[in-house]
Design a protein around this motif. Structure first.
Motif, short mmCIF file in Angstrom:
data_model
loop_
_atom_site.label_atom_id
_atom_site.label_comp_id
_atom_site.label_asym_id
_atom_site.label_seq_id
_atom_site.Cartn_x
_atom_site.Cartn_y
_atom_site.Cartn_z
N MET A 1 42.28 -12.66 -25.78
CA MET A 1 41.84 -11.32 -25.42
C MET A 1 42.20 -10.32 -26.52
O MET A 1 41.46 -9.38 -26.75
CB MET A 1 42.45 -10.90 -24.09
CG MET A 1 41.95 -11.72 -22.90
SD MET A 1 40.17 -11.74 -22.70
CE MET A 1 39.85 -10.11 -22.13
N ARG A 2 43.33 -10.56 -27.18
CA ARG A 2 43.68 -9.65 -28.27
C ARG A 2 42.63 -9.71 -29.37
O ARG A 2 42.30 -8.69 -29.97
CB ARG A 2 45.06 -10.00 -28.84
CG ARG A 2 46.19 -9.58 -27.94
CD ARG A 2 47.52 -9.75 -28.69
NE ARG A 2 48.63 -9.52 -27.82
CZ ARG A 2 49.12 -8.31 -27.55
NH1 ARG A 2 48.60 -7.26 -28.10
NH2 ARG A 2 50.14 -8.17 -26.75
N SER A 3 42.09 -10.91 -29.64
CA SER A 3 41.07 -11.00 -30.68
C SER A 3 39.80 -10.28 -30.26
O SER A 3 39.11 -9.70 -31.10
CB SER A 3 40.78 -12.47 -31.03
OG SER A 3 40.20 -13.14 -29.95
N VAL A 4 39.50 -10.27 -28.96
CA VAL A 4 38.34 -9.53 -28.47
C VAL A 4 38.56 -8.04 -28.70
O VAL A 4 37.68 -7.33 -29.20
CB VAL A 4 38.07 -9.82 -26.97
CG1 VAL A 4 37.04 -8.88 -26.41
CG2 VAL A 4 37.64 -11.26 -26.79
N CYS A 5 39.74 -7.53 -28.33
CA CYS A 5 40.05 -6.11 -28.53
C CYS A 5 40.03 -5.76 -30.02
O CYS A 5 39.51 -4.72 -30.41
CB CYS A 5 41.40 -5.76 -27.92
SG CYS A 5 41.41 -5.84 -26.13
N ASP A 6 40.58 -6.64 -30.84
CA ASP A 6 40.57 -6.40 -32.28
C ASP A 6 39.13 -6.38 -32.79
O ASP A 6 38.78 -5.57 -33.65
CB ASP A 6 41.38 -7.47 -33.00
CG ASP A 6 41.65 -7.12 -34.44
OD1 ASP A 6 42.09 -5.98 -34.71
OD2 ASP A 6 41.42 -7.99 -35.31
N GLY A 7 38.29 -7.25 -32.24
CA GLY A 7 36.87 -7.26 -32.60
C GLY A 7 36.19 -5.95 -32.27
O GLY A 7 35.35 -5.46 -33.04
N VAL A 8 36.56 -5.35 -31.15
CA VAL A 8 35.99 -4.05 -30.77
C VAL A 8 36.42 -2.98 -31.77
O VAL A 8 35.61 -2.16 -32.19
CB VAL A 8 36.41 -3.66 -29.33
CG1 VAL A 8 36.03 -2.23 -29.02
CG2 VAL A 8 35.79 -4.62 -28.32
N VAL A 9 37.68 -3.02 -32.16
CA VAL A 9 38.18 -2.05 -33.15
C VAL A 9 37.37 -2.17 -34.44
O VAL A 9 36.94 -1.17 -35.01
CB VAL A 9 39.69 -2.26 -33.42
CG1 VAL A 9 40.15 -1.47 -34.64
CG2 VAL A 9 40.51 -1.88 -32.20
N HIS A 10 37.13 -3.40 -34.87
CA HIS A 10 36.35 -3.60 -36.11
C HIS A 10 34.89 -3.26 -35.91
O HIS A 10 34.28 -2.61 -36.76
CB HIS A 10 36.51 -5.04 -36.61
CG HIS A 10 37.88 -5.33 -37.11
ND1 HIS A 10 38.43 -4.73 -38.23
CD2 HIS A 10 38.84 -6.15 -36.63
CE1 HIS A 10 39.65 -5.18 -38.42
NE2 HIS A 10 39.93 -6.03 -37.45
N LEU A 11 34.30 -3.70 -34.79
CA LEU A 11 32.89 -3.45 -34.53
C LEU A 11 32.57 -1.97 -34.48
O LEU A 11 31.59 -1.50 -35.06
CB LEU A 11 32.47 -4.11 -33.21
CG LEU A 11 31.03 -3.85 -32.75
CD1 LEU A 11 30.05 -4.52 -33.69
CD2 LEU A 11 30.84 -4.35 -31.33
N GLN A 12 33.44 -1.22 -33.81
CA GLN A 12 33.20 0.21 -33.67
C GLN A 12 33.81 1.02 -34.82
O GLN A 12 33.71 2.24 -34.83
CB GLN A 12 33.74 0.70 -32.32
CG GLN A 12 32.99 0.07 -31.16
CD GLN A 12 33.52 0.52 -29.82
OE1 GLN A 12 34.47 1.28 -29.71
NE2 GLN A 12 32.88 0.03 -28.77
#
Length: 163
Positions: A1-12
């Motif tokens: 889940m942390r990688s998903v949240c990190d992905g959101v930080v990068h995506l946005q």
């Protein structure tokens, strides 16, 4: 889940607007969240099994298909995998323990997306932890009726610090 949240930080592309002093202390931007947060999740549910634990093509044959369709069809080895996932989730949620303005409601319901439906949010048959529905726990946290609302079916005891 942390990688998903990190992905959101990068995506946005929000890393540049996150507090620099917080980012200097950690590589994980999710650790710098200082906003009061309420975490509502099940220990594992139908979506998590089908998309995180056993996504299509990640297992030989159809070994997870019946388990993904109905948790009562899971083998003892699959239940062990679910419990391992649950253990990791509960461990990662320990971040909420030290944050007095964070709330937590983690139940053992197999249903994904419990909040949009009245039957799971606030009804006679909705999930309860410590005799409180999801709506009551969120309301207590949001309106400050109690401090430190942290409820989990994974806990032997329920922690609630009254105001």
């Amino acid at each position: 889940m942390r990688s998903v949240c990190d992905g959101v930080v990068h995506l946005q592309n929000v890393r540049k607007v996150l507090p620099k002093d917080c980012l200097a202390k950690t590589k994980d931007p999710t650790e710098s969240i200082s906003t009061p947060t309420f975490i509502l999740n099940s220990e594992y549910d139908s979506w998590q099994i089908g998309n995180v634990l056993a996504p299509n093509g990640s297992y030989p044959g159809e070994s997870w298909s019946s388990c993904k369709a109905d948790i009562r069809n899971c083998s003892s080895k699959q239940i062990d995998v679910l419990h391992g996932f649950r253990k990791e989730l509960v461990h990662d949620l320990k971040v909420a323990e030290g944050k007095s303005d964070w709330g937590l409601f983690v139940d053992s319901c197999f249903t994904h997306c419990q909040t949009p439906f009245n039957v799971s949010w606030h009804s006679p048959i909705s999930p309860r932890l410590g005799h409180k529905t999801i709506a009551e726990a969120v309301g207590d946290w949001y309106f400050g009726r109690s401090r430190g609302v942290k409820r989990s079916s994974a806990s032997i005891h329920v922690t609630e610090i009254s105001s």
